[in-house]
Design a protein around this motif. Structure first.
Motif, mmCIF file in Angstrom:
data_model
loop_
_atom_site.group_PDB
_atom_site.id
_atom_site.type_symbol
_atom_site.label_atom_id
_atom_site.label_comp_id
_atom_site.label_asym_id
_atom_site.label_seq_id
_atom_site.Cartn_x
_atom_site.Cartn_y
_atom_site.Cartn_z
ATOM 1 N N ALA A 463 40.315 54.482 34.146
ATOM 2 C CA ALA A 463 40.164 53.041 34.389
ATOM 3 C C ALA A 463 39.147 52.763 35.504
ATOM 4 C CB ALA A 463 41.519 52.411 34.712
ATOM 5 N N PRO A 464 39.202 53.450 36.649
ATOM 6 C CA PRO A 464 38.170 53.219 37.679
ATOM 7 C C PRO A 464 36.771 53.562 37.192
ATOM 8 C CG PRO A 464 40.060 54.378 38.610
ATOM 9 C CD PRO A 464 40.242 54.393 37.128
ATOM 10 N N TRP A 465 36.681 54.572 36.309
ATOM 11 C CA TRP A 465 35.362 54.968 35.778
ATOM 12 C C TRP A 465 34.789 53.860 34.894
ATOM 13 C CZ3 TRP A 465 34.275 59.010 31.442
ATOM 14 C CH2 TRP A 465 32.896 59.230 31.345
ATOM 15 N N TRP A 466 35.661 53.146 34.166
ATOM 16 C CA TRP A 466 35.171 52.025 33.337
ATOM 17 C C TRP A 466 34.391 51.042 34.207
ATOM 18 C CZ3 TRP A 466 36.141 46.780 33.848
ATOM 19 C CH2 TRP A 466 35.649 45.973 32.820
ATOM 20 N N ALA A 467 34.919 50.711 35.373
ATOM 21 C CA ALA A 467 34.253 49.752 36.261
ATOM 22 C C ALA A 467 33.032 50.371 36.938
ATOM 23 C CB ALA A 467 35.238 49.249 37.307
ATOM 24 N N SER A 468 33.173 51.576 37.472
ATOM 25 C CA SER A 468 32.062 52.184 38.213
ATOM 26 C C SER A 468 30.868 52.462 37.293
ATOM 27 C CB SER A 468 32.518 53.479 38.895
ATOM 28 O OG SER A 468 32.855 54.481 37.943
ATOM 29 N N HIS A 469 31.143 52.772 36.024
ATOM 30 C CA HIS A 469 30.056 53.016 35.061
ATOM 31 C C HIS A 469 29.185 51.771 34.927
ATOM 32 C CE1 HIS A 469 28.101 53.322 31.120
ATOM 33 N NE2 HIS A 469 28.170 54.638 31.297
ATOM 34 N N THR A 543 46.054 47.080 38.074
ATOM 35 C CA THR A 543 44.854 47.835 38.456
ATOM 36 C C THR A 543 43.663 47.449 37.580
ATOM 37 O OG1 THR A 543 46.179 49.716 39.215
ATOM 38 C CG2 THR A 543 43.867 50.144 38.673
ATOM 39 N N ILE A 544 43.878 47.434 36.262
ATOM 40 C CA ILE A 544 42.784 47.135 35.333
ATOM 41 C C ILE A 544 42.300 45.701 35.505
ATOM 42 C CG2 ILE A 544 42.183 46.916 32.883
ATOM 43 C CD1 ILE A 544 44.138 49.267 32.366
ATOM 44 N N ARG A 568 39.581 38.722 30.520
ATOM 45 C CA ARG A 568 40.073 38.213 31.789
ATOM 46 C C ARG A 568 41.584 38.292 31.879
ATOM 47 N NH1 ARG A 568 35.960 33.941 30.918
ATOM 48 N NH2 ARG A 568 34.115 34.658 32.015
ATOM 49 N N PRO A 569 42.105 38.603 33.066
ATOM 50 C CA PRO A 569 43.557 38.693 33.264
ATOM 51 C C PRO A 569 44.246 37.402 32.854
ATOM 52 C CG PRO A 569 42.385 39.547 35.176
ATOM 53 C CD PRO A 569 41.355 38.941 34.285
#
Length: 570
Positions: A463-469, A543-544, A568-569
């Motif tokens: 999940a963090p990689w989705w954003a950092s990518h 988190t997501i 969007r959340p």
């Protein structure tokens, strides 16, 4: 004495050597057999049945089984495709990942649904219309003449209303019906009368709170198909109701008057003449291809096409002003030719995405739209064998129109002169990549993987990689065109046209229209094993959702539109 004999036996070197070899092979065989058995049981165990409950049945009677289905399931297990492991990739802090990602797969008849409200008595509003299906009522079902005549499947342990609806919708059917608590039937039209709601009185095997028909009685739902869903009639795909083109002879060059017109007859005629479109206009059948004169982009209300066929009471054949259009099984070859670039290019364009965001599907679309092969930062033999011939070239060869990559980080990104950045809803992308990792390009992870420790660990790392990518490509990319997977699905023609222009190529409208008819390619999961529960915990969602907001903010800072509404959340 026996121990002494055994000691002397193994003391002789040749016998001892061959005995150890025999033991080694026996142990290996047992491990192989055990792994194969475990794989089979994990597949069938998800359905709670000894055979695959989703293999289509031939329309047997109530409680009927199928030895053919068992045989097909066995053959499917025997001929599983072996995969060659390609170069690995993963988040910067993980180097244990596998291959590439994968993208995410009629007529109308006599209107027995006009009296659906009679069968809806006793149902709550939520049961009648939950956003994906509307309850129609209880209907007669005859084993010799089915009320719904599409595909069917059985599950005598875990059948649910949602499962039946989902499988019928995935195949493009308008109606889903449940019978005898465990049988699911799909169809384009209801070909039987409705009866008292009290005759549908059997609880679903997989959920006691809902009714799944009764003996020879169907609980029928009308499905609210998504915009891109295709309705089918046999092997043909229902495209919709369209206004007669201004120059019908030029737009649809082949035509004929057919006595006792039916959908089958028109589709068969156009198939024989090798056209991809069959357009019914009353007693006349027109054939052709989608062109700028007849794009199939302007849908009309289907009520305008409701004229019964002379040869089949349950079908609509359109009229002189509004055509009922089907796509035949004939392949439109206007966009099938592909080649390498005639001269090597020093301008390297990345097709960048997080795994599971539809990169392979986008490659398929780009190759059809441009006529040029795409390359890859990796090598995947299974993709090469599926027709991605640029897969074998080194990514710097300069012979491909763009290069697939999942890499992130300043150094890797700055190797490219421009990039198309594919972004997908992380909730969908994570599940797609998890399925690919444990089930292959068009396979599925098992229930054991979803419910075990693998899924939480996967979300935690990916999940963090989705954003950092995305953030890395926006920060370090020299010239970036953002394409959202969801927008590409909704507005394929416009989005793909923009991608072709970005690649500095001339746009061929006919070629793009051809792509619309071949958009799925060979890398689309069937959807038959969609999870019936939400795999995301509240902690995962929190988190997501924070990551989505971070990416949305970064996009807007670059004067881009931000993430689509569905990201969007809530």
């Amino acid at each position: 004495i026996p121990l002494l004999k055994i000691h002397r036996y193994f003391h002789r070197k040749p016998i001892r050597f061959f005995s150890f070899i025999l033991l080694y092979l026996t142990a290996g065989s047992l491990v192989f057999l055990h792994s194969g058995f475990s794989s089979d049981t994990s597949t069938t165990g998800a359905s709670g049945s000894g055979r695959d409950p989703l293999i289509s049945e031939g329309g047997g009677g109530t409680g009927a089984g199928s030895s053919t289905s068992d045989a097909l399931g066995l053959l499917g297990r025997v001929f599983k495709e072996t995969r060659r492991t390609p170069r690995r990739f993963g988040p910067p802090w993980m180097k244990e990942n596998g291959a590439q990602d994968a993208p995410e797969w009629a007529g109308r008849g006599v209107d027995h649904t006009s009296s659906w409200s009679h069968g809806a008595k006793g149902r709550t509003t939520k049961e009648m219309d939950d956003g994906r299906a509307k309850y129609i009522g209880c209907y007669v079902d005859d084993t010799q003449k089915r009320a719904l005549r599409g595909v069917s499947f059985l599950d005598y342990k875990k059948m649910t209303v949602f499962r039946c609806q989902d499988n019928c919708a995935e195949r493009g059917y308008l109606y889903a019906g449940l019978e005898f608590g465990a049988e699911c039937y799909c169809g384009h039209k209801i070909q039987a009368p409705n009866v008292s709601e009290s005759e549908c009185n059997m609880e679903c095997k997989g959920e006691k709170s809902n009714i799944c028909g009764g003996p020879n009685r169907l609980s029928i739902y009308r499905l609210e198909l998504s915009q891109e869903s295709a309705r089918r009639y046999g092997s043909a795909i229902f495209k919709g109701c369209f206004k007669r083109p201004d120059n019908v002879t030029l737009a649809l060059p082949a035509s004929a008057v057919i006595k006792n017109m039916s959908v089958d007859k028109c589709v068969d005629m156009c198939t024989e003449k090798e056209f991809s479109l069959a357009a019914l206009a009353g007693e006349k059948c027109h054939c052709g291809f989608p062109t700028s004169l007849f794009t199939l982009h302007e849908h009309e209300d289907e009520e305008l096409c409701l004229q019964r066929c002379a040869g089949e009471d349950f079908e609509s054949c359109g009229n002189n002003d509004f055509f009922v259009v089907y796509q035949t099984q004939v392949q439109d070859n206007r966009c099938m030719d592909r080649r390498f670039l005639p001269t090597r290019s020093k301008h390297l364009v990345a097709l960048a995405s997080f795994p599971g965001a539809g990169n392979t599907w986008a490659r398929h679309l780009i190759e059809l739209a441009t006529g040029y092969y795409t390359g890859s930062y990796y090598f995947d033999g299974s993709l090469y064998n599926k027709g991605f011939k640029g897969e074998r070239d080194h990514w710097r060869s300069g012979r491909t129109i763009c290069i697939k990559t999942h890499e992130s980080g300043k150094k890797e990104i700055e190797d490219f002169d421009a990039s198309i950045l594919m972004i997908r809803n992380p909730y969908k992308a994570l599940m797609a990549e998890f399925n690919r990792k444990y089930g292959g390009h068009i396979g599925f992870a098992s229930q054991a993987h979803w419910r075990g420790k693998e899924w939480p660990e996967f979300v935690k790392n990916y999940a963090p990689w989705w954003a950092s990518h995305t953030l890395d490509w926006l920060k370090y990319g020299k010239k970036v065109q953002v394409v959202h997977f969801e927008d590409l699905k909704r507005e394929l023609f416009a989005e793909l046209k923009g991608m072709v222009i970005f690649l500095d190529l001339e746009v061929s409208e006919d070629r793009l229209l051809c792509v619309e008819g071949q958009k799925d390619g060979n890398f689309k999961r069937s959807g038959l094993r969609k999870l019936e529960y939400d795999p995301y915990t509240p902690e995962m969602r929190a988190t997501i959702d924070r990551l989505i907001k971070t990416v949305d903010t970064a996009l807007r800072k670059r004067n881009l539109s931000g993430v689509p509404e569905e990201y969007r959340p809530r």
